[in-house]
Design a protein around this motif. Structure first.
Motif, mmCIF file in Angstrom:
data_model
loop_
_atom_site.group_PDB
_atom_site.id
_atom_site.type_symbol
_atom_site.label_atom_id
_atom_site.label_comp_id
_atom_site.label_asym_id
_atom_site.label_seq_id
_atom_site.Cartn_x
_atom_site.Cartn_y
_atom_site.Cartn_z
ATOM 1 N N VAL A 1 5.544 39.816 41.086
ATOM 2 C CA VAL A 1 6.336 40.923 41.806
ATOM 3 C C VAL A 1 5.715 42.221 41.389
ATOM 4 C CG1 VAL A 1 8.438 42.352 42.412
ATOM 5 C CG2 VAL A 1 8.834 39.829 42.075
ATOM 6 N N LEU A 2 5.017 43.056 42.341
ATOM 7 C CA LEU A 2 4.384 44.234 42.039
ATOM 8 C C LEU A 2 5.018 45.640 42.707
ATOM 9 C CD1 LEU A 2 1.561 45.245 40.675
ATOM 10 C CD2 LEU A 2 0.619 45.164 43.209
ATOM 11 N N SER A 3 5.419 46.424 41.974
ATOM 12 C CA SER A 3 6.019 47.630 42.264
ATOM 13 C C SER A 3 5.200 48.759 41.794
ATOM 14 C CB SER A 3 7.420 47.684 41.808
ATOM 15 O OG SER A 3 7.421 47.727 40.574
ATOM 16 N N VAL A 4 5.468 49.872 42.640
ATOM 17 C CA VAL A 4 4.680 51.276 42.458
ATOM 18 C C VAL A 4 5.756 52.322 42.501
ATOM 19 C CG1 VAL A 4 3.103 52.689 43.619
ATOM 20 C CG2 VAL A 4 2.887 50.374 44.084
ATOM 21 N N PHE A 5 5.319 53.082 41.423
ATOM 22 C CA PHE A 5 6.531 54.264 41.317
ATOM 23 C C PHE A 5 5.686 55.478 40.753
ATOM 24 C CE2 PHE A 5 5.568 51.528 37.515
ATOM 25 C CZ PHE A 5 5.431 52.389 36.522
ATOM 26 N N ASP A 6 6.488 56.616 40.774
ATOM 27 C CA ASP A 6 5.920 57.875 40.424
ATOM 28 C C ASP A 6 6.127 57.917 38.847
ATOM 29 O OD1 ASP A 6 5.268 58.789 43.063
ATOM 30 O OD2 ASP A 6 7.250 59.633 43.200
#
Length: 260
Positions: free
Chosen positions: A94-99
């Protein structure tokens, strides 16, 4: 995206994760070190990772999200009878992107203060050092109340040895030496910690990884906190002990591209 209720990461914390910072040019900082630590952690847990596939996924995501953060979560996947892991696991990635948290920039410029946690870390050499998915200790640490003057917790193990902050590694400077807690029994050996140690060695500091008792708080002349997202931050106070900014903090941030 559907995740099986039988997923072992969900049920048991059976897996690993990595948090990575994407540079403004769309490259992941210290990617090879992140991937090496993931691979070593998986080997310790008894399964292999598809490293080529993981590298492609994270580099592709990074190129589309410059200046942000990536989190890769690896679960051993569904299967197995009870706690017994399957011999041929079907991994879940699971790959997530965030600030990046905006206050990390302020921490770099202004420094932060730590307050000693009443919650301590258990000693478990089979898991120490790696970023496994079971973070319940950190959840309980962060559930405590910080005093108004502090931004994070100083955390010790059950024997009273200083280990880390709630989500970052610590380095204590005294004289020409840098002391960092070793993680043979508890804590996480962070990717950024490795980079800071190398930078200190290049600047002529002697670096010692050892068991550090609470007396290190009185001995330290400066204290550094680091992780892959916030980079390098000066710790200006721990409980009743006060510290100046470290003379080489900014030069290390410049050299390692850590400025936010």
């Amino acid at each position: 995206m559907a995740i099986s209720p039988m997923d072992r990461g969900l049920a048991y914390g059976d897996g690993l994760f990595a948090t990575m910072r994407v540079l403004p040019r769309g490259e992941i900082a210290f990617l090879d070190t992140h991937l090496s630590r993931l691979q070593q952690g998986a080997a310790r847990l008894g399964f292999a990772l598809p490293m080529d596939d993981i590298r492609k996924r994270v580099t592709r995501a990074a190129s589309s999200h410059p200046g942000r953060g990536l989190k890769l979560l690896v679960s051993r996947g569904a299967g197995g009878r009870g706690y017994l892991a399957p011999s041929d696991p079907q991994l879940l990635l699971v790959l997530s992107v965030f600030d990046l948290p905006a206050h990390y920039r302020d921490w770099q410029r202004q420094g932060i203060c730590l307050f000693s946690s009443e919650m301590t870390l258990a000693k478990q050499p089979k898991l120490a050092g790696m970023k496994h998915l079971n973070r319940l200790e950190q959840v309980l640490i962060r559930a405590q109340t910080l005093p108004d003057w502090a931004q994070d917790f100083l955390v010790a193990d059950t024997d009273g040895a200083v280990i880390e902050a709630s989500m970052a590694n610590l380095i204590f400077i005294t004289g020409g030496a840098a002391f960092t807690p070793y993680h043979a029994f508890a804590g996480v050996s962070g990717v950024m910690r490795e980079q800071i140690i190398q930078a200190l060695l290049e600047r002529g500091y002697r670096v010692v990884a050892d068991r550090l008792g609470p007396d290190i708080l009185a001995k330290a002349e400066a204290v550094l906190m680091c992780n892959s997202l916030l980079g390098l931050v000066d710790v200006l106070r721990i409980d009743d002990f006060h510290y100046p900014f470290f003379a080489d903090s900014q030069s290390i941030r410049n050299a390692l591209e850590l400025n936010l």
